[in-house]
Design an enzyme around this catalytic site. Structure first.
Site, PDB file in Angstrom:
ATOM      1  CD1 TRP A 142     -12.260  -5.196  -9.872  1.00  0.00           C
ATOM      2  CD2 TRP A 142     -10.226  -4.654 -10.610  1.00  0.00           C
ATOM      3  NE1 TRP A 142     -11.696  -4.352  -8.950  1.00  0.00           N
ATOM      4  CE2 TRP A 142     -10.441  -4.001  -9.369  1.00  0.00           C
ATOM      5  CE3 TRP A 142      -9.008  -4.453 -11.256  1.00  0.00           C
ATOM      6  CZ2 TRP A 142      -9.491  -3.183  -8.773  1.00  0.00           C
ATOM      7  CZ3 TRP A 142      -8.070  -3.637 -10.652  1.00  0.00           C
ATOM      8  CH2 TRP A 142      -8.310  -3.020  -9.440  1.00  0.00           C
ATOM      9  CG  PHE A 172     -11.016  -0.499  -9.528  1.00  0.00           C
ATOM     10  CD1 PHE A 172      -9.641  -0.378  -9.388  1.00  0.00           C
ATOM     11  CD2 PHE A 172     -11.827   0.023  -8.549  1.00  0.00           C
ATOM     12  CE1 PHE A 172      -9.089   0.244  -8.285  1.00  0.00           C
ATOM     13  CE2 PHE A 172     -11.288   0.651  -7.432  1.00  0.00           C
ATOM     14  CZ  PHE A 172      -9.910   0.762  -7.309  1.00  0.00           C
ATOM     15  NE  ARG A 197       8.911  17.058  -0.548  1.00  0.00           N
ATOM     16  CZ  ARG A 197       9.388  15.854  -0.229  1.00  0.00           C
ATOM     17  NH1 ARG A 197       9.954  15.090  -1.153  1.00  0.00           N
ATOM     18  NH2 ARG A 197       9.311  15.404   1.001  1.00  0.00           N
ATOM     19  CE  LYS A 237      -3.094   2.266   3.365  1.00  0.00           C
ATOM     20  NZ  LYS A 237      -3.313   3.357   2.460  1.00  0.00           N
ATOM     21  CB  THR A 240      -1.948   6.310  -5.326  1.00  0.00           C
ATOM     22  OG1 THR A 240      -2.016   5.424  -6.452  1.00  0.00           O
ATOM     23  CG2 THR A 240      -2.746   7.565  -5.629  1.00  0.00           C
ATOM     24  CB  THR A 241      -0.453   7.471  -0.242  1.00  0.00           C
ATOM     25  OG1 THR A 241      -1.732   6.829  -0.241  1.00  0.00           O
ATOM     26  CG2 THR A 241      -0.375   8.423   0.933  1.00  0.00           C
TER      27      THR A 241
END
Length: 199
Positions: free
Chosen positions: A96, A94, A53, A41, A44-45
């Site tokens: 899927w 998504f 920034r 995980k 993207t974060t």
């Protein structure tokens, strides 16, 4: 001064000398290609953190979201009013969920045109290609097209690529590669994704 304090000071002096040497050797100035990949995980974060920034210094930033565009995104919601941020969303969600290769390919190519425009603009300091690795994996985009656009971008522009299973050519091109490793994920234990934490 105790022996431990003396050893600590000597160790820190060595570390400082090493860091100073690396700083002095870093003389090249140019935009970077960063790849955030892996099964863990936070890819993207991490990209949104870098967006924040860059915006903090007043730079122009473009973000293309290939997969998660329809989902709520706390970072996007917080930053979207910044006049220096432009976000383009694939909008199909998504792959899927859609299960429609033709529609997904068309949507991908439409938003890729926005990415190409940003990658050619010398006024855009940072471009994030969020989850583009899936577009390559599923064949919605070909690696030659993506590689050319990244290679031909303005010299001062940086690019962040995110997503699992990054294409080997992107890894070879990258200046910085970070692989997020999953040790444990709450979702796998049946815990729902949490607003403000996971998205």
């Amino acid at each position: 001064m105790s022996d431990r304090d003396t050893r600590h000071k000597q160790s820190m002096q060595k570390l400082k000398a090493h860091v100073d040497e690396k700083v002095a050797a870093a003389t090249e100035q140019r935009g970077l290609l960063l790849v955030f990949t892996g099964n863990g995980k936070g890819k993207t974060t991490a990209a949104w953190g870098t967006v924040t920034r860059a915006l903090g210094y007043g730079y122009r930033v473009g973000v293309i979201q290939f997969i998660k565009g329809q989902w709520e995104c706390g970072e996007r919601e917080r930053l979207v009013e910044d006049p220096n941020l432009e976000v383009a969303i694939m909008g199909t969600g998504f792959t899927w969920e859609t299960q429609n290769r033709e529609a997904d390919t068309a949507a991908c190519r439409e938003v890729w045109a926005e990415a190409e425009r940003m990658l050619a603009d010398p006024d855009v300091y940072l471009v994030v290609l969020d989850e583009i690795t899936y577009m390559l994996k599923f064949g919605y985009l070909d690696i030659d097209t993506v590689r050319r656009a990244i290679e031909n971008r303005p010299a001062e522009q940086s690019v962040i690529v995110t997503g699992r299973n990054a294409h080997r050519e992107l890894l070879e091109m990258a200046d910085t590669v970070t692989e997020m490793q999953e040790v444990r994920h709450a979702f796998n234990a049946g815990v729902q994704a949490r607003r403000g934490i996971d998205y």
